[in-house]
Design an enzyme around this catalytic site. Structure first.
Site, short mmCIF file in Angstrom:
data_model
loop_
_atom_site.label_atom_id
_atom_site.label_comp_id
_atom_site.label_asym_id
_atom_site.label_seq_id
_atom_site.Cartn_x
_atom_site.Cartn_y
_atom_site.Cartn_z
N SER A 7 0.84 -1.19 0.00
CA SER A 7 0.00 0.00 0.00
C SER A 7 0.88 1.25 0.00
O SER A 7 2.04 1.20 0.40
CB SER A 7 -0.91 0.02 1.23
OG SER A 7 -1.70 1.18 1.27
N ASN A 9 -0.89 4.03 1.20
CA ASN A 9 -1.78 4.83 2.06
C ASN A 9 -1.14 4.99 3.44
O ASN A 9 -1.11 4.05 4.24
CB ASN A 9 -3.14 4.15 2.16
CG ASN A 9 -4.17 5.02 2.87
OD1 ASN A 9 -3.90 5.60 3.90
ND2 ASN A 9 -5.37 5.08 2.30
N ASP A 67 -7.75 -4.78 1.30
CA ASP A 67 -8.64 -3.92 0.54
C ASP A 67 -9.83 -3.64 1.44
O ASP A 67 -10.33 -4.55 2.12
CB ASP A 67 -9.09 -4.58 -0.77
CG ASP A 67 -9.81 -3.58 -1.68
OD1 ASP A 67 -9.42 -2.40 -1.67
OD2 ASP A 67 -10.75 -3.97 -2.39
N LYS A 174 -10.53 3.69 17.78
CA LYS A 174 -10.88 3.21 16.44
C LYS A 174 -10.28 1.84 16.17
O LYS A 174 -10.95 0.94 15.66
CB LYS A 174 -10.42 4.22 15.38
CG LYS A 174 -10.85 3.82 13.96
CD LYS A 174 -10.35 4.79 12.92
CE LYS A 174 -10.69 4.28 11.52
NZ LYS A 174 -10.11 5.12 10.45
N HIS A 179 -13.07 -2.30 11.44
CA HIS A 179 -12.94 -3.42 10.53
C HIS A 179 -11.47 -3.79 10.33
O HIS A 179 -11.09 -4.95 10.38
CB HIS A 179 -13.59 -3.09 9.19
CG HIS A 179 -13.16 -1.77 8.61
ND1 HIS A 179 -13.18 -0.59 9.32
CD2 HIS A 179 -12.67 -1.44 7.39
CE1 HIS A 179 -12.74 0.40 8.57
NE2 HIS A 179 -12.41 -0.09 7.39
#
Length: 201
Positions: A7, A9, A67, A174, A179
């Site tokens: 990634s 990100n 993902d 969080k 998820h």
């Protein structure tokens, strides 16, 4: 253990570093690689596995890939696997603010605000040995942004049990319920077990 995360990100890298404090998380750029895998599959899992497989083929070392995205049942599951490019015709990546405004516009006449995040995570040791975990976080879409933490759709994603949006939670809060946090902890337990077995060998 050095783990290569497929990634670019930075927000996701930060979350993973908190989940894997005893391991070194690398990204392709750290190894001088310009890696960009096109996500053309129809499911989160297939996209995650595709990224892991493609990067492993280059580096031949353990690869972690994921993902994730937001799904709104009343919109037929949108933005779903297209979460990153939502509102940009699948080619242009809008800013988080622009994507949130686009989502609100799509939902302006929608009364069913239920939504959920999905994260599919793959830890690939080699092509014959890999682990997969997919998790969700249930919530609903509110009518205006709240909070300044998190990223993506977090300012619109309200969690009724907590009375807060994901963007109103601390990073620790969080990670505990998200998820990605839940999928990450499942993968972490496997990584720790593998590391222990390697140390004993």
């Amino acid at each position: 253990m050095d783990i290569l995360f497929a990634s670019t990100n930075i927000n996701k890298v930060k979350e993973l570093n908190k989940l894997l404090p005893n391991h070194k998380i690398l990204i392709p750029k750290d190894m001088g690689l310009d890696f960009d895998h096109e996500e053309i599959a129809l499911t989160f899992y297939e996209n995650a596995f595709g990224k892991a497989n493609a990067l492993f083929d280059i580096v031949k070392m353990p690869v972690l890939a994921e993902d994730s995205g937001l799904c709104v049942p009343a919109l037929g599951g949108e933005p779903g696997i297209h979460s990153a490019y939502y509102g940009g015709n699948g080619k242009i990546r809008l800013s988080d603010k622009e994507k949130n405004l686009y989502l609100l516009d799509k939902m302006k006449n929608v009364s069913d605000r239920k939504a959920y995040y999905v994260c599919s995570m793959v830890f690939l040791i080699n092509l014959d040995r890999f682990f997969i975990c997919q998790e969700t976080l249930e919530g609903e879409i509110i009518y205006e942004e709240r909070g300044v933490s998190g990223f993506g759709y977090d300012p619109l994603f309200f969690i009724p049990e907590l009375g807060k949006t994901a963007a109103e939670l601390s990073a620790e809060e969080k990670n505990e319920i998200s998820h990605r946090g839940k999928a990450g902890r499942a993968i972490v337990s496997l990584i720790e077990r593998i590391s222990e077995n390697r140390a004993k060998a």
